[in-house]
Design an enzyme around this catalytic site. Structure first.
Site, PDB file in Angstrom:
ATOM      1  N   CYS A 209       0.866  -1.178   0.000  1.00  0.00           N
ATOM      2  CA  CYS A 209       0.000   0.000   0.000  1.00  0.00           C
ATOM      3  C   CYS A 209       0.909   1.236   0.000  1.00  0.00           C
ATOM      4  O   CYS A 209       1.622   1.485   0.984  1.00  0.00           O
ATOM      5  CB  CYS A 209      -0.891  -0.022   1.243  1.00  0.00           C
ATOM      6  SG  CYS A 209      -1.937   1.427   1.368  1.00  0.00           S
TER       7      CYS A 209
ATOM      8  N   CYS B 232      -5.159   6.160  -4.138  1.00  0.00           N
ATOM      9  CA  CYS B 232      -4.416   4.896  -4.012  1.00  0.00           C
ATOM     10  C   CYS B 232      -2.983   5.137  -4.498  1.00  0.00           C
ATOM     11  O   CYS B 232      -2.763   5.494  -5.660  1.00  0.00           O
ATOM     12  CB  CYS B 232      -5.100   3.815  -4.844  1.00  0.00           C
ATOM     13  SG  CYS B 232      -4.205   2.253  -4.818  1.00  0.00           S
TER      14      CYS B 232
HETATM   15  N1  LIG Z   1      -6.099  -2.591  -1.816  1.00  0.00           N
HETATM   16  C1  LIG Z   1      -4.824  -2.867  -2.371  1.00  0.00           C
HETATM   17  C2  LIG Z   1      -3.661  -2.532  -1.499  1.00  0.00           C
HETATM   18  C3  LIG Z   1      -3.701  -1.117  -0.981  1.00  0.00           C
HETATM   19  C4  LIG Z   1      -3.384  -0.055  -2.009  1.00  0.00           C
HETATM   20  C5  LIG Z   1      -3.247   1.272  -1.328  1.00  0.00           C
HETATM   21  N2  LIG Z   1      -4.405   1.956  -0.966  1.00  0.00           N
HETATM   22  C6  LIG Z   1      -2.195   2.172  -1.920  1.00  0.00           C
HETATM   23  O1  LIG Z   1      -2.162   3.357  -1.541  1.00  0.00           O
HETATM   24  O2  LIG Z   1      -1.338   1.696  -2.666  1.00  0.00           O
HETATM   25  C7  LIG Z   1      -4.707  -4.342  -2.767  1.00  0.00           C
HETATM   26  O3  LIG Z   1      -5.132  -5.229  -2.007  1.00  0.00           O
HETATM   27  O4  LIG Z   1      -4.139  -4.622  -3.826  1.00  0.00           O
END
Ligand SMILES: N[C@@H](CCC[C@H](N)C(=O)O)C(=O)O
Length: 258
Positions: free
Chosen positions: A74, A197
């Site tokens: 993340c 994200c």
């Molecule tokens: N939900 C994603 C991992 C988290 C991504 C995150 N919010 C970021 O900032 O990169 C997954 O399970 O692939």
């Protein structure tokens, strides 16, 4: 029992942070993580992150999605964890830490965190979309009317339909300038649109460069939660020296009954 927690956000991607250097957190309790991330019954967040001791680096990052499952990297969470480590006096301005995808270096100054991401060796371009892994898997797709798009239903269709049970995060993109893009992301494990994200905007920046949508090596990505910058260098067919840069803020802290 009461759990001491901290709440952080990085461009609106929010996280419950727990200092687990004493090993007090029950790490396999999926229901507990899901409860802590629940916006009605718990603290409320897109994910939960444990800060742990590590022998070789300044600290270890353990990341869970809001559904309670441990997941891949993340980017915004990593930036927020650097701010948390700085708050706890675990690190000063520069640090290294270990995460599920390997070693990261980072720096923090005036609330802005610059996080070095893993090199990306491979970018797969298909008719209408690009797929790449920036620590987490990302589908990147340019769309006509980003503001009006139903990200939750269109993202869910692709996340489950195209990528099977493992799934992928889904990023919808519009070009706003030579080195500027707007991004909205459907996140796997949250199963909804999040406000930002980090691995997603990193994937968008690299995909847009690989597909000739930008010639610049530093790209601004505007999400519903704010703007992040991603810089990178071409490395054969892939990219290296990738940095994700933006704000990371402590919102509140407290004790919750668990
Ligand atoms: N939900 C994603 C991992 C988290 C991504 C995150 N919010 C970021 O900032 O990169 C997954 O399970 O692939």
């Amino acid at each position: 029992m009461e759990l001491n927690f901290y709440k952080y956000q990085g461009t609106g991607n929010d996280f419950v942070m727990v200092d687990n250097r004493q090993g007090i957190f029950p790490k396999n309790d999926t229901k507990l993580v899901n409860f802590l991330c629940d916006r009605k019954f718990g603290v409320g967040a897109d994910g939960l992150i444990l800060l742990e001791d590590d022998d070789a680096t300044d600290f270890k990052m353990v990341y869970y999605n809001a559904d309670g499952n441990e997941s891949s990297m993340c980017g915004n969470g990593g930036r927020c964890l650097v701010a948390f480590a700085n708050f706890l006096n675990v690190v000063k301005e520069v640090c290294t830490f270990i995460a599920v995808d390997g070693l990261h270096s980072a720096s923090i100054k005036d609330g802005i965190v610059s996080l070095a991401m893993q090199d990306v060796a491979e970018i797969a371009t298909f008719e209408g979309y690009t797929f790449l892994n920036t620590g987490s898997p990302h589908h990147v797709q340019l769309v006509e009317n980003l503001a009006a798009l139903d990200v939750k239903s269109n993202g869910a269709k692709l996340r489950y339909g195209k990528y099977g049970s493992t799934g992928s995060n889904i990023n919808f993109v519009s070009k706003e300038g030579d080195a500027a893009f707007a991004v909205r992301t459907y996140e796997r494990g949250v199963e909804d649109e999040t406000l930002s994200c980090g691995t997603g905007v990193t994937a968008v920046a690299l995909a847009m460069h690989a597909n000739g949508q930008t010639k610049e090596n530093k790209v601004a990505l505007t999400t519903p939660g704010g703007t992040l910058n991603v810089s990178f260098e071409k490395n054969g067919v892939g990219y290296k020296n990738i940095h994700l840069v933006g704000p990371a803020t402590q919102v509140f802290s407290g004790l919750i009954k668990i």
